[in-house]
Every structure is written in structure tokens, then in C-alpha cells.
Motif scaffolding. Structure first.
Motif, PDB file in Angstrom:
ATOM      1  N   ARG A 296      47.655  -8.911  27.177  1.00 27.12           N
ATOM      2  CA  ARG A 296      47.748  -8.926  25.713  1.00 27.12           C
ATOM      3  C   ARG A 296      49.200  -8.684  25.304  1.00 27.12           C
ATOM      4  O   ARG A 296      49.814  -7.690  25.726  1.00 27.12           O
ATOM      5  CB  ARG A 296      46.830  -7.864  25.105  1.00 27.12           C
ATOM      6  N   LEU A 297      49.725  -9.588  24.470  1.00 28.92           N
ATOM      7  CA  LEU A 297      51.110  -9.504  24.002  1.00 28.92           C
ATOM      8  C   LEU A 297      51.116  -9.277  22.493  1.00 28.92           C
ATOM      9  O   LEU A 297      50.345  -9.908  21.760  1.00 28.92           O
ATOM     10  CB  LEU A 297      51.875 -10.797  24.329  1.00 28.92           C
ATOM     11  N   ARG A 298      51.996  -8.359  22.066  1.00 30.53           N
ATOM     12  CA  ARG A 298      52.119  -8.097  20.633  1.00 30.53           C
ATOM     13  C   ARG A 298      53.597  -7.984  20.252  1.00 30.53           C
ATOM     14  O   ARG A 298      54.426  -7.512  21.039  1.00 30.53           O
ATOM     15  CB  ARG A 298      51.394  -6.800  20.240  1.00 30.53           C
ATOM     16  N   LYS A 299      53.894  -8.422  19.011  1.00 29.48           N
ATOM     17  CA  LYS A 299      55.249  -8.301  18.454  1.00 29.48           C
ATOM     18  C   LYS A 299      55.125  -7.854  17.002  1.00 29.48           C
ATOM     19  O   LYS A 299      54.257  -8.353  16.264  1.00 29.48           O
ATOM     20  CB  LYS A 299      55.968  -9.657  18.543  1.00 29.48           C
ATOM     21  N   GLY A 300      55.959  -6.914  16.572  1.00 24.36           N
ATOM     22  CA  GLY A 300      55.877  -6.486  15.184  1.00 24.36           C
ATOM     23  C   GLY A 300      56.814  -5.342  14.866  1.00 24.36           C
ATOM     24  O   GLY A 300      57.714  -5.004  15.656  1.00 24.36           O
ATOM     25  N   ALA A 301      56.596  -4.740  13.709  1.00 22.61           N
ATOM     26  CA  ALA A 301      57.431  -3.622  13.264  1.00 22.61           C
ATOM     27  C   ALA A 301      57.320  -2.467  14.253  1.00 22.61           C
ATOM     28  O   ALA A 301      56.273  -2.262  14.888  1.00 22.61           O
ATOM     29  CB  ALA A 301      56.998  -3.175  11.872  1.00 22.61           C
ATOM     30  N   ALA A 302      58.388  -1.698  14.386  1.00 24.16           N
ATOM     31  CA  ALA A 302      58.457  -0.650  15.409  1.00 24.16           C
ATOM     32  C   ALA A 302      57.310   0.342  15.298  1.00 24.16           C
ATOM     33  O   ALA A 302      56.617   0.631  16.300  1.00 24.16           O
ATOM     34  CB  ALA A 302      59.799   0.070  15.306  1.00 24.16           C
ATOM     35  N   ASP A 303      57.047   0.861  14.107  1.00 22.90           N
ATOM     36  CA  ASP A 303      55.985   1.865  13.984  1.00 22.90           C
ATOM     37  C   ASP A 303      54.610   1.259  14.225  1.00 22.90           C
ATOM     38  O   ASP A 303      53.714   1.893  14.796  1.00 22.90           O
ATOM     39  CB  ASP A 303      56.058   2.541  12.609  1.00 22.90           C
TER      40      ASP A 303
ATOM     41  N   THR B  33      67.120  -5.529  11.463  1.00 24.52           N
ATOM     42  CA  THR B  33      65.724  -5.100  11.482  1.00 24.52           C
ATOM     43  C   THR B  33      65.218  -5.136  12.920  1.00 24.52           C
ATOM     44  O   THR B  33      65.268  -6.193  13.562  1.00 24.52           O
ATOM     45  CB  THR B  33      64.854  -6.023  10.614  1.00 24.52           C
ATOM     46  N   PRO B  34      64.731  -4.001  13.470  1.00 22.92           N
ATOM     47  CA  PRO B  34      64.212  -3.996  14.847  1.00 22.92           C
ATOM     48  C   PRO B  34      62.727  -4.334  14.881  1.00 22.92           C
ATOM     49  O   PRO B  34      61.931  -3.801  14.098  1.00 22.92           O
ATOM     50  CB  PRO B  34      64.457  -2.554  15.301  1.00 22.92           C
ATOM     51  N   LEU B  35      62.350  -5.236  15.769  1.00 24.01           N
ATOM     52  CA  LEU B  35      60.947  -5.555  16.029  1.00 24.01           C
ATOM     53  C   LEU B  35      60.683  -5.291  17.506  1.00 24.01           C
ATOM     54  O   LEU B  35      61.503  -5.649  18.360  1.00 24.01           O
ATOM     55  CB  LEU B  35      60.637  -7.020  15.711  1.00 24.01           C
ATOM     56  N   LEU B  36      59.544  -4.675  17.813  1.00 20.52           N
ATOM     57  CA  LEU B  36      59.217  -4.370  19.203  1.00 20.52           C
ATOM     58  C   LEU B  36      58.309  -5.442  19.792  1.00 20.52           C
ATOM     59  O   LEU B  36      57.503  -6.054  19.086  1.00 20.52           O
ATOM     60  CB  LEU B  36      58.521  -3.012  19.304  1.00 20.52           C
ATOM     61  N   VAL B  37      58.451  -5.654  21.106  1.00 21.89           N
ATOM     62  CA  VAL B  37      57.571  -6.544  21.854  1.00 21.89           C
ATOM     63  C   VAL B  37      56.864  -5.694  22.914  1.00 21.89           C
ATOM     64  O   VAL B  37      57.512  -4.937  23.651  1.00 21.89           O
ATOM     65  CB  VAL B  37      58.361  -7.680  22.530  1.00 21.89           C
ATOM     66  N   ALA B  38      55.534  -5.809  22.960  1.00 26.84           N
ATOM     67  CA  ALA B  38      54.745  -4.998  23.905  1.00 26.84           C
ATOM     68  C   ALA B  38      53.827  -5.877  24.727  1.00 26.84           C
ATOM     69  O   ALA B  38      53.356  -6.932  24.266  1.00 26.84           O
ATOM     70  CB  ALA B  38      53.939  -3.948  23.151  1.00 26.84           C
ATOM     71  N   ARG B  39      53.566  -5.428  25.944  1.00 29.83           N
ATOM     72  CA  ARG B  39      52.621  -6.109  26.834  1.00 29.83           C
ATOM     73  C   ARG B  39      51.667  -5.063  27.388  1.00 29.83           C
ATOM     74  O   ARG B  39      52.097  -4.103  28.059  1.00 29.83           O
ATOM     75  CB  ARG B  39      53.372  -6.803  27.969  1.00 29.83           C
ATOM     76  N   ASP B  40      50.403  -5.232  27.074  1.00 33.63           N
ATOM     77  CA  ASP B  40      49.378  -4.295  27.566  1.00 33.63           C
ATOM     78  C   ASP B  40      49.762  -2.837  27.318  1.00 33.63           C
ATOM     79  O   ASP B  40      49.825  -2.015  28.242  1.00 33.63           O
ATOM     80  CB  ASP B  40      49.128  -4.524  29.068  1.00 33.63           C
ATOM     81  N   LYS B  41      50.055  -2.536  26.062  1.00 40.61           N
ATOM     82  CA  LYS B  41      50.339  -1.171  25.621  1.00 40.61           C
ATOM     83  C   LYS B  41      51.665  -0.613  26.153  1.00 40.61           C
ATOM     84  O   LYS B  41      51.913   0.590  26.037  1.00 40.61           O
ATOM     85  CB  LYS B  41      49.203  -0.213  26.032  1.00 40.61           C
TER      86      LYS B  41
ATOM     87  N   LEU C 120      58.290  -3.677  25.966  1.00 38.17           N
ATOM     88  CA  LEU C 120      59.233  -4.402  26.828  1.00 38.17           C
ATOM     89  C   LEU C 120      60.667  -4.337  26.302  1.00 38.17           C
ATOM     90  O   LEU C 120      61.618  -4.318  27.081  1.00 38.17           O
ATOM     91  CB  LEU C 120      58.822  -5.871  26.957  1.00 38.17           C
ATOM     92  N   GLY C 121      60.797  -4.345  24.982  1.00 41.51           N
ATOM     93  CA  GLY C 121      62.138  -4.336  24.411  1.00 41.51           C
ATOM     94  C   GLY C 121      62.108  -4.507  22.904  1.00 41.51           C
ATOM     95  O   GLY C 121      61.038  -4.410  22.270  1.00 41.51           O
ATOM     96  N   VAL C 122      63.278  -4.772  22.357  1.00 43.42           N
ATOM     97  CA  VAL C 122      63.445  -4.843  20.902  1.00 43.42           C
ATOM     98  C   VAL C 122      64.089  -6.174  20.518  1.00 43.42           C
ATOM     99  O   VAL C 122      65.056  -6.622  21.161  1.00 43.42           O
ATOM    100  CB  VAL C 122      64.323  -3.687  20.387  1.00 43.42           C
ATOM    101  N   ILE C 123      63.542  -6.808  19.491  1.00 40.85           N
ATOM    102  CA  ILE C 123      64.148  -8.018  18.923  1.00 40.85           C
ATOM    103  C   ILE C 123      65.044  -7.590  17.763  1.00 40.85           C
ATOM    104  O   ILE C 123      64.622  -6.828  16.892  1.00 40.85           O
ATOM    105  CB  ILE C 123      63.075  -8.994  18.400  1.00 40.85           C
ATOM    106  N   HIS C 124      66.283  -8.059  17.774  1.00 44.38           N
ATOM    107  CA  HIS C 124      67.235  -7.741  16.715  1.00 44.38           C
ATOM    108  C   HIS C 124      67.207  -8.856  15.672  1.00 44.38           C
ATOM    109  O   HIS C 124      67.698  -9.955  15.904  1.00 44.38           O
ATOM    110  CB  HIS C 124      68.643  -7.600  17.305  1.00 44.38           C
ATOM    111  N   LEU C 125      66.585  -8.568  14.526  1.00 43.30           N
ATOM    112  CA  LEU C 125      66.617  -9.499  13.393  1.00 43.30           C
ATOM    113  C   LEU C 125      67.789  -9.136  12.497  1.00 43.30           C
ATOM    114  O   LEU C 125      68.021  -7.966  12.207  1.00 43.30           O
ATOM    115  CB  LEU C 125      65.331  -9.407  12.569  1.00 43.30           C
TER     116      LEU C 125
END
Length: 678
Positions: A391-398, A425-433, A436-441
Motif C-alpha cells: 500500500r502506497l500513500r502520498k499526502g500532507a505530513a500530518d 510545502t512538504p508532502l510525505l510518501v509512505a509504503r506499508d506504514k 520513504l521520504g519527502v516531496i518538496h513542492l
């Protein structure tokens, strides 16, 4: 930005109508608007009457008087021709714009949810009605997109070959009648009445050579009118002097002398210079609503630019992927791409684009997805579930940390805070809870804008960025863009206050903007440049409209304004110096028989009083024709101090204005006498 193809200086499509229009402008009611040329026309008419009298009486002077009358009419005609040429070039561009405007079928919708439409004429559409515009359809009228997103070809209006994205909401929702949808579909709410579209107004503006005169032009007109009155008094008082001295000087010589002494050169070219300035802006895809705006651009001291959509692109875009320890860049890029495929926002699409660029291959991976999680403003998350259970998710840090059930580690907190402090604006990317890192918008500054601002600085223009962002974000963007100053957390009222404060200090202020919240500032500024991609309110408030929506275009606008001012100053200097030379060249030849001592000033040794005045009249007419190309093209502007410009004017146009009449009149005199005309 691509400029419109230029219209050659003497294109027959422009020249032929101008020849006819110049005749129509001989109407005294039209000529009265230009005091100098009106006096010239009166003198030409009087000379014609004297010629007819001498011809009827069989006087020996009839031939000379007739030639003088003919050349005086020639002078008036070609002064009108210069103005008609400048107007004709603008109208030719209007015809090019009009060619894009045609009655097109429109798919009218009963409501925004309607699935069927009625095909009607675009001319029947009224404000508030809804239309569906599909692929390859022409947008039937100006409007606002209320649903959908599409790529729109605006080349018919802007000259740009690249299509632009238009979508509902935000500052990029306006569409212009006559443009074409090249992908997807949009539902448009009509905002213009028939015959009152932006294209209609553009055509009217381009054709509007009856522009408002600027303060400098009014002052120059007063100067020219004053000089005309002075020389009129001088020539009138010469008549009793002639009678007293016994000099054989005809009345027609005296009235012709008046025309050669008054500033006919600049008087005949003044309107052409102003209209040509507006035409040069049209060639750069900028529509001027008034000549005042063009001239004011030449004296601009301060430029205010709205950040979003002007200095930066309209939406934040992905700039970098910051990985946590143990995570590779390709691993991060693949996860970010798959988690963002269901995110249809501009930010989401930019993440997909960045990931594909970094992966360096046509990576898709969508066949591995079994379920997608579209981005939602409520969850602030998008994602994808893969076939292998990942499961992959991307979104706001909190939001991502909550989904993972984690607390930010010191390493993650440092990256997130660093991006936030830089204005991103930082966005986080997660894999299985697991993160992985941060996207710099970030707000992406438009390419080349820093160099253009440096050029404006060299021209003496101070740039100020205005934005609703917090001071920290504003400072970061301002530093990257290279502006001189910025106004953060700006409201429409704060923008107005800033402009009024600068104007109170005697500064001329230019404002670039595209949003409805920019409209008050655009209206208050001395030069208001509205982006064509902006809202209708912004375009109504501005006095210049940039069809390319390029904020750096102000450099071209300033250059055209400065070129207009310099062209007018250069030709005025030439004209005044010209008149001084003619004064000393002709008067000695006319009165040397009565006052032999004047022979010391007769350095040209003209053949006779008759040939002297005829040569001067011919030269006066020919010099206007010779200067028409310069008036239409403009004197080239080079950044320099006021002292340097004055020195150049005096050396080139002042000295040239003194020398050229001596050479020209003497050459014409030799031809006139050799041909036995006098």
C-alpha cells in the motif's frame, strides 16, 4: 514569447489605403486638431488663390507661385500620409485579429448537469448561459470554465504555438472567444455580450488611433502652436518692412516663408510617432488602451508584480524528492509516482512528471495497481494498493503520519522543517506504514525571469513582488526571482496603499497582475499590465493587456515607451534646428538687394529670392517624406543617462538639423536654376 510577423514599412496593403486616407484628412475640421499643419493648409490654400489670380492676370510670377502652392499642398498631404500610414499599420493588425473572429456553432446547455445540448449560433449567446466545448471546438465567446479541464490553443490570438491548460477554479479559468480546445472538454459560463467580447474590444483598441494625448504631447503641441504664432507675427510684420525697404518680395514669398519657418517637420510627424508606438506594442502582443499608457511606460520608476501566475507558475510543483536513510531515489520516485496517479490536481500531475524525469525511462507501473485512492481535500491523501499487497500513500505530513501511526523522527522533522522554512510545502510518501521520504513542492519561478529583472534594474526600474504568502515564503521567492523588494501578506488594500505611497513620492508605478484581487491596483497604477490569462476584472482594470501573459514583457513595454519619448525628442530637436538653419539661409537671400550688408550672412549664395523660397518649400516637403520611416520605426533606444541622451540628441539630431537644410536647400536651388524653373 513569439512576436507577430511584422508588417513591412511600406506594405502596399497599408500604403494604398493610406494614400486615400491622407486626402480625407485634408478636411479643415480634421486639420484644425494640428495647429501647425492647419496653418500650413491655410497658407497652401491662400497660395493657390494667389496663383489663380496671377494666372488670370497673366503675371510673370504665376509659374513660381503655382509651384510654391503645389509644394505646400504636397507638404500637408505627406504629413497626413505619415499619420495615415501609422493608423493603417494598426488597422492591418486589427484585420489579422478579425480574421480569427467568426460566427461559430455553440453547444448550449440547459444546466451544468445536462447531458444533452442545443446547437445555436455563437452570436445568440447571452451572459450567464452555459456551453459545452469539446475537442476541436472553437470557444464561442469569452467565459469562465465552471467544470472540466482542457488544453486550449490560443495561437490565433497570442501567436504562441504551445497550447495552455485552462481549468475550473483559480486564476486560469478564463477562456477567450476564438480559441480552440485541443484536448478533453470544458463547460463554460458566458461572460460577454454579443459584439462585446475581449476580441471585439481588442480589435477596437488596435484600430483606436484616436487615442488620448499624453501630458508631454500636449505640452509639445502647445510649444509648436506658440512657435507658429510667433513666426506668424514675424512674417506679418515683415510686410510693412518690405514696403519700407523697397525690396522686391512677393506676398506669396512671405507666406511660403512662414511655412518653412514654423515647425512643420515635427508638427507633421507628431501623431504618427504616437500611433506607431502603440503599433509596436501590438507587434509584441500587447494591446494598449491609450497612448498615455505607452508613454508613461517610458518613465516608469517602480514595477509591482503579483507572484502567483506572474513571477511563478499558478500552482506549486514538485521540485525534489528527499529520501530518508536506506531508501534509494528510484525507489522513492516509483512510490511517489504510483501514489500520485490518482491525484488529478496540478501538484499531483507535477509529482508524476518529476518522477518520470528522474526515473529516466517510460515507467508506468499502473498494471500493478489493483485499487487507487483519489486525492481528497478532506483526507489530503492520495495513493494506490498494489497486487502484491503493498500500500502506497502520498499526502500532507500530518495526514501521512496519522495514517502510519507514527511520530516524526528527528531526521524526518529536519527535512520537513527545512522545506517549510524555505517557503515550500512538504508532502510525505509512505509504503506499508513506513515513511520513504519527502516531496518538496514549491512555487516555480518562471525561466529567465531573474535575468530580465536584472535588465530592468539597469534601466532604472525597481521591481517589487506582491504576494499573499507569509514573509518567510515571500522572502525565499523574492530572493530566487531577483526582485528588489517584496510585500508579503498583501491584500488589495495594501497593494493600493503601496502604489499611492510611491506615487506620492513622485514615482510612476507599473503593475502586472492577473487576478480579480489585482484589479484595484491595476486601475490605480500609472501603467496597469493585465495578463490575458487573468480574470475579466483584471483585464478591464488594466490599460495594457499582455496577450502572452508574460510578466517580463514589461521590458518590451518600457523599451517601446522610452523609444516613443526618444523618437519624439530626437525629431523635435531636428525640427527646431532645421528651422533655425532655414531662417538664416532664406532671409538674407530675400532682403540682400535692399540691405547689401546681409550678403555676409548669405553663405549659401542662392540664385534668387524666388529660387531661395521655392527651394526651401521643396526641401520642407521632402524632409517630411524622408523622416516618415524614422517616425514609424522609432529611434533605437539604448540605456543611458539623461545627460548622455541629451548630448546624443544635440550632436546627431541638433547638428544634423543645422547642416542638412544648408546642403539640401543649396542642392535643390542648383537644380531649380539649372532647369530654369525660376
Amino acid at each position: 514569447m513569439r512576436k507577430k510577423p511584422d508588417i513591412s514599412l511600406f506594405d502596399w496593403r497599408v500604403t494604398a489605403p493610406a494614400l486615400t486616407a491622407a486626402l480625407a484628412k485634408l478636411d479643415p475640421r480634421v486639420m484644425a486638431k494640428n495647429p501647425v499643419m492647419f496653418v500650413t493648409e491655410v497658407v497652401a490654400a491662400l497660395s493657390t488663390l494667389l496663383f489663380l489670380r496671377d494666372l488670370f492676370l497673366g503675371a510673370d510670377t504665376a509659374a513660381v507661385v503655382g509651384q510654391i502652392a503645389a509644394w505646400l499642398w504636397f507638404t500637408v498631404y505627406f504629413a497626413n500620409f505619415a499619420e495615415a500610414m501609422a493608423e493603417g499599420r494598426g488597422k492591418a493588425r486589427a484585420d489579422t485579429l478579425r480574421a480569427t473572429q467568426s460566427e461559430t456553432p455553440a453547444h448550449k446547455l440547459a444546466s451544468i448537469t445536462a447531458e444533452t445540448y442545443e446547437t445555436v449560433s455563437s452570436r445568440s449567446l447571452k451572459p450567464g448561459e452555459l456551453v459545452l466545448v469539446k475537442v476541436d471546438d472553437i470557444v464561442p465567446a469569452d467565459g469562465e470554465i465552471v467544470e472540466g479541464i482542457a488544453s486550449v490553443d490560443e495561437s490565433a490570438i497570442t501567436g504562441e504555438s504551445a497550447s495552455v491548460i485552462r481549468e475550473a477554479g483559480g486564476d486560469r479559468s478564463a477562456v477567450t472567444g476564438g480559441t480552440r480546445v485541443v484536448s478533453d472538454w470544458i463547460k463554460v459560463k458566458i461572460t460577454s455580450k454579443p459584439g462585446e467580447s475581449f476580441l471585439d474590444r481588442m480589435i477596437a483598441m488596435v484600430e483606436g488611433a484616436e487615442r488620448q494625448k499624453t501630458p508631454n504631447e500636449i505640452a509639445l503641441n502647445i510649444l509648436l502652436a506658440g512657435m507658429t504664432i510667433i513666426f506668424l507675427i514675424v512674417v506679418v510684420t515683415l510686410e510693412p518692412f518690405v514696403m519700407y525697404s523697397g525690396a522686391a518680395v512677393s506676398v506669396v514669398f512671405l507666406i511660403a516663408l512662414l511655412v518653412t519657418l514654423i515647425p512643420t517637420t515635427i508638427g507633421g510627424l507628431l501623431s504618427a510617432i504616437g500611433i506607431a508606438g502603440m503599433d509596436r506594442l501590438v507587434k509584441s502582443n500587447v494591446i494598449a488602451k491609450s497612448g498615455r499608457a505607452v508613454e508613461a511606460a517610458g518613465d516608469v520608476d517602480v514595477l509591482l508584480l503579483d507572484k502567483t501566475g506572474t513571477i511563478t507558475y499558478g500552482a506549486r510543483q514538485a521540485d525534489a524528492f528527499e529520501t530518508l536513510p536506506g531508501i534509494s531515489r528510484s525507489e522513492m520516485a516509483e512510490a511517489a509516482l504510483l501514489a500520485s496517479l490518482a491525484d488529478e490536481t496540478p501538484e499531483g500531475r507535477s509529482i508524476v512528471d518529476l518522477a518520470r524525469r528522474q526515473l529516466g525511462r517510460a515507467f508506468d507501473g499502473s498494471d500493478a495497481i489493483v485499487d487507487t485512492i483519489p486525492f481528497s481535500a478532506n483526507t489530503r491523501i492520495s495513493g494506490a494498493d498494489l497486487k502484491d499487497g503493498v500500500r502506497l500513500r502520498k499526502g500532507a505530513a500530518d495526514a501521512i503520519l496519522t495514517w502510519c501511526g507514527l511520530v516524526a523522527t528527528p531526521e524526518l522533522r529536519a527535512v520537513v522543517e527545512g522545506i517549510a522554512k524555505s517557503g515550500g510545502t512538504p508532502l510525505l510518501v509512505a509504503r506499508d506504514k513506513a515513511v520513504l521520504g519527502v516531496i518538496h513542492l514549491k512555487d516555480i519561478v518562471k525561466p529567465g525571469i531573474r535575468e530580465r529583472f536584472a535588465e530592468l534594474r539597469r534601466m532604472g526600474v525597481r521591481t517589487v513582488m506582491i504576494t499573499g504568502d507569509n514573509p518567510l515564503t515571500a522572502a525565499a521567492i523574492a530572493a530566487e526571482a531577483g526582485v528588489d523588494d517584496f510585500l508579503a501578506e498583501a491584500t488589495p488594500q495594501k497593494k493600493l496603499e503601496l502604489i499611492r505611497r510611491e506615487q506620492a513620492l513622485g514615482k510612476l508605478v507599473a503593475m502586472c497582475g492577473d487576478g480579480s484581487n489585482d484589479a484595484p491596483a491595476l486601475a490605480q497604477a500609472d501603467v496597469g499590465v493585465a495578463m490575458n490569462t487573468g480574470t475579466p476584472a483584471a483585464k478591464e482594470a488594466g490599460n495594457l493587456i499582455d496577450l502572452d501573459s508574460d510578466p517580463t514583457k514589461l521590458i518590451e513595454i518600457v523599451l517601446v515607451g522610452k523609444q516613443l519619448l526618444i523618437s519624439r525628442g530626437s525629431l523635435t530637436t531636428f525640427s527646431l534646428a532645421n528651422d533655425v538653419a532655414k531662417y538664416f539661409a532664406i532671409l538674407p537671400a530675400l532682403f540682400v538687394t535692399a540691405y547689401p550688408a546681409l550678403d555676409a550672412l548669405n553663405i549659401m549664395h542662392l540664385g534668387s529670392p524666388g529660387s531661395a523660397i521655392l527651394s526651401a518649400v521643396i526641401f520642407n516637403a521632402l524632409i517630411i517624406i524622408a523622416l516618415i520611416p524614422l517616425a514609424l520605426r522609432g529611434v533605437k533606444y539604448q540605456p543611458a543617462t539623461a545627460a548622455s541622451l541629451l548630448r546624443r540628441n544635440l550632436l546627431v539630431y541638433g547638428l544634423g538639423g543645422l547642416i542638412v537644410p544648408f546642403v539640401g536647400i543649396k542642392a535643390i536651388d542648383l537644380i531649380v536654376n539649372a532647369a530654369g524653373i525660376v
